[in-house]
Design a protein around this motif. Structure first.
Motif, mmCIF file in Angstrom:
data_model
loop_
_atom_site.group_PDB
_atom_site.id
_atom_site.type_symbol
_atom_site.label_atom_id
_atom_site.label_comp_id
_atom_site.label_asym_id
_atom_site.label_seq_id
_atom_site.Cartn_x
_atom_site.Cartn_y
_atom_site.Cartn_z
ATOM 1 N N HIS A 264 0.834 -1.203 0.000
ATOM 2 C CA HIS A 264 0.000 0.000 0.000
ATOM 3 C C HIS A 264 0.867 1.251 0.000
ATOM 4 O O HIS A 264 1.999 1.241 0.466
ATOM 5 N N ARG A 265 0.279 2.322 -0.509
ATOM 6 C CA ARG A 265 0.851 3.648 -0.312
ATOM 7 C C ARG A 265 0.137 4.270 0.878
ATOM 8 O O ARG A 265 -1.032 4.610 0.797
ATOM 9 N N VAL A 266 0.812 4.366 1.995
ATOM 10 C CA VAL A 266 0.161 4.838 3.211
ATOM 11 C C VAL A 266 0.220 6.360 3.312
ATOM 12 O O VAL A 266 -0.794 7.024 3.540
ATOM 13 N N ASP A 267 1.396 6.928 3.155
ATOM 14 C CA ASP A 267 1.553 8.363 3.368
ATOM 15 C C ASP A 267 1.107 9.189 2.163
ATOM 16 O O ASP A 267 0.529 10.264 2.330
ATOM 17 N N GLY A 300 -5.737 13.476 7.180
ATOM 18 C CA GLY A 300 -5.368 14.676 7.929
ATOM 19 C C GLY A 300 -4.919 15.812 7.025
ATOM 20 O O GLY A 300 -4.593 16.900 7.505
ATOM 21 N N ARG A 301 -4.889 15.575 5.763
ATOM 22 C CA ARG A 301 -4.544 16.635 4.801
ATOM 23 C C ARG A 301 -5.388 16.441 3.546
ATOM 24 O O ARG A 301 -6.191 15.511 3.466
ATOM 25 N N LYS A 302 -5.191 17.310 2.561
ATOM 26 C CA LYS A 302 -6.002 17.248 1.353
ATOM 27 C C LYS A 302 -5.722 15.963 0.570
ATOM 28 O O LYS A 302 -4.602 15.454 0.576
ATOM 29 N N MET A 303 -6.764 15.468 -0.091
ATOM 30 C CA MET A 303 -6.649 14.249 -0.888
ATOM 31 C C MET A 303 -6.237 14.609 -2.317
ATOM 32 O O MET A 303 -6.762 15.551 -2.911
ATOM 33 N N LYS A 304 -5.303 13.824 -2.853
ATOM 34 C CA LYS A 304 -4.814 14.064 -4.209
ATOM 35 C C LYS A 304 -5.618 13.246 -5.211
ATOM 36 O O LYS A 304 -5.800 12.033 -5.023
ATOM 37 N N PHE A 305 -6.101 13.892 -6.254
ATOM 38 C CA PHE A 305 -6.814 13.234 -7.340
ATOM 39 C C PHE A 305 -5.984 13.321 -8.614
ATOM 40 O O PHE A 305 -5.553 14.408 -9.021
#
Length: 385
Positions: A264-267, A300-305
């Motif tokens: 997984h990509r966690v961070d 905890g921060r913005k989600m990247k699309f």
């Protein structure tokens, strides 16, 4: 030549001699018996009895106690004070709504369906509002050591957890009772069907639990479990029932850089916009579909699309950042649109599993300020948490 009879005797015979009409009736009766004798004898020889239809009771309450059939229930609950005329409905497994029975008006009370339940509870009973109660008699429904399909990270007892009290609770709604689980009836309900869980580790736990509940009644050669190389798709087969219970790892439901169930990509989590069909191709034709997604959006921060036709591996990416709420809303709209377009509502039951409460800061449920869920072995009693 015989001597004539005395007058008294001759008169008596004339009085007892049958009428000519009697011989006509007798001849007709013998004819009918000869004509139908073979059919009558064949009926009695086969001991076939013609059922007598009972006269329907109108406006009367049942004199005997009626029982409502619930699957997964050992025994039947009694219905008291209900009239017979309100409860008749025909059932379609996993169907949303019910067809009217031929020749009957739909006069019955509105009822709410329980998943996989043959039988109903009265409308207004909220099965999602309740509490966990201790049940020493029926819990646990299976032992961890008996199920070979549990992933190592889920084997609490094998990894040394000292207590077992957490296994002895069941959910009790405030206004009704849930049917008790019965594996045979569950498999009969799934005969010839596909059931699939889709989402993150929360739904994977539900999937594994379902498989562990069902596999015990199946002989070794009548069941199998297969997984894709990256374990993103797992299929359990109950061969004699032609039924499958499946799990599709898709933590965001949309395509993401975390779709490998092992790596997984966690961070640096990233989701691709408009990519519901990447996982959706696995969902088509499913009869029972259970979705969940929530925790992986809480970064905890913005989600990247990721926009356009680019790949997550590209060095240069067209990326749009959204707040957690907006990003989650995009996923929810995508899944609802996909379901409406691709699912037959008369054939498929679609469920969405709600979020699991966080258990990181014990202060939130009355614990120490710097504590977490370590060594927490009792239920959180506060209903507001």
């Amino acid at each position: 030549m015989k001597p004539p009879l005395p007058p008294s005797t001759s008169s008596a015979l004339r009085k007892t001699r049958p009428s000519p009409y009697f011989y006509t009736f007798l001849t007709f009766t013998v004819f009918v018996l000869i004509l139908y004798c073979e059919d009558l004898l064949s009926i009695f020889d086969r001991n076939e009895l013609v059922p007598i239809k009972p006269i329907p009771e109108t406006g009367k309450e049942k004199e005997t106690k009626s029982t409502s059939q619930l699957p997964f229930v050992i025994g039947e609950p009694e219905e008291t004070g209900k009239k017979e005329e309100t409860e008749s409905k025909s059932k379609l497994p996993f169907a949303i709504g019910e067809p009217e029975e031929i020749g009957k008006k739909k006069e019955a009370k509105s009822m709410s369906k329980l998943p996989f339940a043959i039988g109903e509870t009265e409308e207004g009973c909220d099965i999602f509002s309740g509490r966990w109660v201790r049940d020493e008699l029926t819990r646990p429904l299976y032992e961890e050591s008996e199920c070979p399909y549990i992933q190592p990270q889920l084997t609490c007892q094998e990894h040394g957890r000292p207590d077992k009290e957490y296994q002895k609770f069941r959910w009790q709604p405030y206004g009704c009772d849930l049917p008790r689980f019965n594996a045979t009836l569950m498999l009969e309900s799934l005969r010839g069907k596909r059931m699939m869980f889709v989402g993150d580790s929360l739904n994977r736990g539900q999937y594994v639990s379902m498989v562990c509940l069902l596999h015990r009644i199946l002989p070794p050669n009548a069941k199998s479990l297969e997984s894709s190389i990256d374990q993103s798709l797992t299929v359990f087969r109950a061969k004699d029932y032609n039924a499958t219970i499946e799990f599709n790892w898709a933590p965001f439901l949309l395509e993401s850089n975390s779709d490998n169930a092992i790596v997984h990509r966690v961070d640096d989590r990233m989701v691709k916009k408009g990519s519901i069909n990447k996982h959706g191709k696995n969902w088509k034709g499913v009869d029972v579909l259970v979705f969940n997604t929530y925790l992986w959006w809480m970064t905890g921060r913005k989600m990247k699309f990721l926009k356009g036709k680019g790949s997550f591996k590209d060095e240069k990416k067209d990326i749009e950042e959204l707040t957690t709420e907006d990003a989650y809303r995009v996923a929810m709209k995508s899944i609802l649109k996909w379901v409406r377009k691709n699912m037959d509502r008369n054939k498929t039951r679609v469920f969405f599993t709600s979020m699991s409460p966080l258990h990181i800061k014990s202060q939130e449920w009355g614990g120490e300020p710097d504590g977490n869920c370590y060594n927490e072995t009792t239920l959180i009693e506060d209903p507001n948490y």
